[in-house]
Enzyme design. Structure first.
Site, PDB file in Angstrom:
ATOM      1  N   HIS A  53     -93.762  28.909 -96.195  1.00 19.88           N
ATOM      2  CA  HIS A  53     -94.282  29.865 -95.222  1.00 19.88           C
ATOM      3  C   HIS A  53     -93.966  31.271 -95.753  1.00 19.88           C
ATOM      4  O   HIS A  53     -93.057  31.450 -96.567  1.00 19.88           O
ATOM      5  CB  HIS A  53     -93.617  29.629 -93.868  1.00 19.88           C
ATOM      6  CG  HIS A  53     -94.290  28.562 -93.053  1.00 19.88           C
ATOM      7  ND1 HIS A  53     -94.075  28.406 -91.710  1.00 19.88           N
ATOM      8  CD2 HIS A  53     -95.189  27.614 -93.393  1.00 19.88           C
ATOM      9  CE1 HIS A  53     -94.809  27.395 -91.257  1.00 19.88           C
ATOM     10  NE2 HIS A  53     -95.494  26.899 -92.255  1.00 19.88           N
ATOM     11  N   GLU A  55     -92.560  34.033 -94.571  1.00 20.37           N
ATOM     12  CA  GLU A  55     -91.224  34.615 -94.376  1.00 20.37           C
ATOM     13  C   GLU A  55     -90.207  33.914 -95.279  1.00 20.37           C
ATOM     14  O   GLU A  55     -89.328  34.548 -95.859  1.00 20.37           O
ATOM     15  CB  GLU A  55     -90.800  34.497 -92.907  1.00 20.37           C
ATOM     16  CG  GLU A  55     -91.731  35.210 -91.924  1.00 20.37           C
ATOM     17  CD  GLU A  55     -92.851  34.293 -91.418  1.00 20.37           C
ATOM     18  OE1 GLU A  55     -93.277  33.371 -92.151  1.00 20.37           O
ATOM     19  OE2 GLU A  55     -93.285  34.501 -90.271  1.00 20.37           O
ATOM     20  N   SER A  78     -96.566  36.141 -85.768  1.00 24.95           N
ATOM     21  CA  SER A  78     -95.349  35.682 -85.083  1.00 24.95           C
ATOM     22  C   SER A  78     -94.719  34.530 -85.873  1.00 24.95           C
ATOM     23  O   SER A  78     -95.390  33.546 -86.176  1.00 24.95           O
ATOM     24  CB  SER A  78     -95.721  35.210 -83.672  1.00 24.95           C
ATOM     25  OG  SER A  78     -94.584  34.665 -83.015  1.00 24.95           O
ATOM     26  N   CYS A  80     -92.998  31.225 -86.986  1.00 26.19           N
ATOM     27  CA  CYS A  80     -92.838  29.878 -86.410  1.00 26.19           C
ATOM     28  C   CYS A  80     -91.357  29.586 -86.201  1.00 26.19           C
ATOM     29  O   CYS A  80     -90.492  30.363 -86.593  1.00 26.19           O
ATOM     30  CB  CYS A  80     -93.486  28.836 -87.325  1.00 26.19           C
ATOM     31  SG  CYS A  80     -92.457  28.356 -88.746  1.00 26.19           S
ATOM     32  N   CYS A  83     -89.268  29.712 -89.495  1.00 24.52           N
ATOM     33  CA  CYS A  83     -88.982  31.050 -90.020  1.00 24.52           C
ATOM     34  C   CYS A  83     -88.181  31.885 -89.016  1.00 24.52           C
ATOM     35  O   CYS A  83     -87.398  32.754 -89.412  1.00 24.52           O
ATOM     36  CB  CYS A  83     -90.279  31.723 -90.431  1.00 24.52           C
ATOM     37  SG  CYS A  83     -91.119  30.818 -91.780  1.00 24.52           S
TER      38      CYS A  83
END
Lengths: 146, 146
Positions: A53, A55, A78, A80, A83
């Site tokens: 992901h 981040e 936003s 998840c 993260c």
């Protein structure tokens, strides 16, 4: 650097991901002095790595660090739960979120747990993600485990 | 496979990590049919990768999957917020935890959110982690961002 300028760096990452055939989510981890520690974008498609992901990719790119105090995770979407958990575990003090209209992760939970969360509601981020979800719904649902 | 047999696989991973100069935490992701989807151990030291917590390494090793329904994350130590967030986000149904005496992460939060959590309180896991923390306290604190 103001939040909008930070977000622009994350958007650059998201666009690079999209151009590479991937999911358009980008992130940048910025140190207390405003220097970019790490940057990355979702690489599920490119690397076949479901943990990549945006981040987490930016965090990985920043390498080993003794403390994340005063740092800011900037992300186009936003974060998840995965993260968000990253931010909480490592004590990343602030999060700048591009938008939370197309997906709501754990940014409110982070705010409840002492993280300074700035939600920009950036319309370019919304448009980029909405277009991607409409175009590749199965890939998107795979990325969030739904 | 019963929880103790699952844990034995994760302990093998933790020991391999320790033998390689790393932090002795291991994890295995097991599918609904009892087949091992992925396995891994903490690789902060070996790869210089702060995101390579054991559970995330096992998840990465399992590759891209459309669903995690019915799967079990087995880990030698209570999963930190990052790895707990991973379990929640991807709908991993069960977690088997070796011990939660040397560190408490998010396993209770997972249980509150519908994950079936089995805490084994395995004394070999406690001993392995306690010895490591006593030997390398700074490395351990770095790994959990404290």
């Amino acid at each position: 650097m103001d939040p909008e300028a930070m977000l622009a760096l994350a958007v650059d990452e998201a666009r690079a991901g999209l151009a590479g055939g991937g999911i358009p989510i980008g992130a940048v981890l910025i140190g207390p002095e405003g220097d970019v520690w790490g940057r990355g974008h979702n690489r599920r498609v490119q690397d076949g790595d479901p943990s990549a992901h945006a981040e987490t990719a930016a965090f990985r790119d920043a390498g080993r660090r003794r403390s994340y105090a005063g740092s800011t995770m900037v992300t186009t979407l936003s974060p998840c739960w995965f993260c968000s958990g990253l931010v909480r575990q490592f004590g990343i003090g602030s999060v700048v979120v591009g938008e939370a209209r197309t997906f709501v992760g754990g940014h409110e939970w982070l705010a409840e747990n002492g993280v300074a969360v700035t939600l920009l509601d950036d319309q370019a981020c919304v448009a980029m993600m909405a277009a991607f979800i409409a175009d590749r719904p199965e890939l998107w649902l795979e990325d969030i485990g739904e």
